[in-house]
Motif scaffolding. Structure first.
Motif, PDB file in Angstrom:
ATOM      1  N   ARG A   1     -38.167   9.892  84.865  1.00 24.49           N
ATOM      2  CA  ARG A   1     -37.547  10.048  86.181  1.00 24.49           C
ATOM      3  C   ARG A   1     -38.064   8.989  87.144  1.00 24.49           C
ATOM      4  NH1 ARG A   1     -33.438  11.192  89.057  1.00 24.49           N
ATOM      5  NH2 ARG A   1     -33.117  13.198  88.019  1.00 24.49           N
ATOM      6  N   ARG A   2     -39.356   8.706  87.095  1.00 25.65           N
ATOM      7  CA  ARG A   2     -39.930   7.704  87.978  1.00 25.65           C
ATOM      8  C   ARG A   2     -39.358   6.322  87.664  1.00 25.65           C
ATOM      9  NH1 ARG A   2     -44.686   9.418  87.680  1.00 25.65           N
ATOM     10  NH2 ARG A   2     -45.568   8.049  86.074  1.00 25.65           N
ATOM     11  N   GLU A   3     -39.159   6.033  86.386  1.00 30.62           N
ATOM     12  CA  GLU A   3     -38.546   4.762  85.980  1.00 30.62           C
ATOM     13  C   GLU A   3     -37.170   4.615  86.607  1.00 30.62           C
ATOM     14  OE1 GLU A   3     -37.994   1.213  83.482  1.00 30.62           O
ATOM     15  OE2 GLU A   3     -39.774   2.370  84.043  1.00 30.62           O
ATOM     16  N   PHE A   4     -36.407   5.707  86.589  1.00 32.09           N
ATOM     17  CA  PHE A   4     -35.059   5.677  87.169  1.00 32.09           C
ATOM     18  C   PHE A   4     -35.132   5.538  88.690  1.00 32.09           C
ATOM     19  CE2 PHE A   4     -31.335   7.859  88.983  1.00 32.09           C
ATOM     20  CZ  PHE A   4     -30.320   7.137  88.394  1.00 32.09           C
ATOM     21  N   ASP A   5     -36.004   6.315  89.328  1.00 28.53           N
ATOM     22  CA  ASP A   5     -36.104   6.282  90.787  1.00 28.53           C
ATOM     23  C   ASP A   5     -36.536   4.910  91.285  1.00 28.53           C
ATOM     24  OD1 ASP A   5     -35.320   8.896  90.941  1.00 28.53           O
ATOM     25  OD2 ASP A   5     -37.340   9.712  91.228  1.00 28.53           O
TER      26      ASP A   5
END
Length: 248
Positions: free
Chosen positions: A236-240
């Motif tokens: 999720r952090r990679e996407f954000d």
């Protein structure tokens, strides 16, 4: 609804209970629900077979008993754009009840052997007119679908293939995935179908998955239809970070 017909088995009552549990049945009285259930037509749809075609006259909407179907349109260039997938317990095409001259807006094709129940649009429309509560429930469901489609359109037009794949994978993480250290997800369709939904080529999807695997964000399993995500929060952090914190 407790009403049972003489000689009806528990299994025979299951489709009626499935219909009664649908959002489109909210607010219907027992008599109105019984009348709708009486219009039910069961149909088997083999893998690859069409349930209906885009622009065909629409007389029924559907509930999936088992299996999966894809809903898609064909662009002017001839490419397939998947609008969504439906599986056991899902309903679709209820929106035809609001159309004066109803026609299906998409193709519906089975991606595995499936069974569906078709319900009369005419009878249901009469119930909508008589039941504002039911009408509002259906409109709420359709509004939710529109909102999700707008999010998808924004992602498809503004983000690259890697971001689209990550967003798709995050959508498959169980609801409690954020509270756990890991998650195993099952791909809901074949890779060519998923690629079409994400507007990328199947080989591009394979390359992106290989890259995510190489980066340690996902891991392949012995089952080619399942992926292991060691840390969903990291994915999720990679996407954000890629989208500047904007969640599509």
């Amino acid at each position: 609804m407790q009403k049972k017909r003489s000689g009806t088995s528990v299994d025979a009552d299951a489709p009626a209970r499935l219909i009664a549990a649908q959002p489109f049945a909210a607010g219907l009285g027992d008599d109105a629900l019984e009348r709708l259930i009486d219009t039910a037509a069961h149909r088997r749809v083999a893998e690859g077979q069409f349930l209906f075609h885009q622009q065909a006259a629409a007389t029924r909407f559907f509930v999936v008993i088992e299996g999966k179907l894809k809903l898609y349109r064909i662009s002017a260039a001839g490419s397939e754009k998947i609008i969504g997938r439906v599986g056991a317990g899902d309903s679709f095409a209820e929106g035809i009840a609001f159309m004066e001259c109803p026609r299906y807006p998409v193709h519906a094709q089975a991606i595995e052997d499936s069974r569906v129940i078709g319900l009369s649009r005419k009878v249901y429309r009469e119930q909508l007119i008589a039941s504002p509560e039911t009408c509002l429930a259906v409109m709420g469901k359709l509004t939710g679908r529109i909102s999700r489609l707008l999010d998808e359109i924004e992602c498809l037009t503004l983000r690259g293939g890697r971001d689209r794949v990550i967003r798709f994978l995050l959508g498959l993480v169980p609801n409690d995935g954020a509270a756990r250290n890991d998650a195993t997800i099952t791909l809901p369709a074949r890779k060519n179908t998923i690629a079409a939904q994400l507007s990328i080529r199947p080989e591009t999807l394979s390359r992106i998955l290989a890259g995510l695997n190489r980066d340690g964000l996902i891991q392949r399993t012995a089952d080619p239809h399942r992926l292991y995500i060691p840390e969903p929060a990291v994915l999720r952090r990679e996407f954000d970070e890629s989208t500047g914190g904007q969640r599509f």
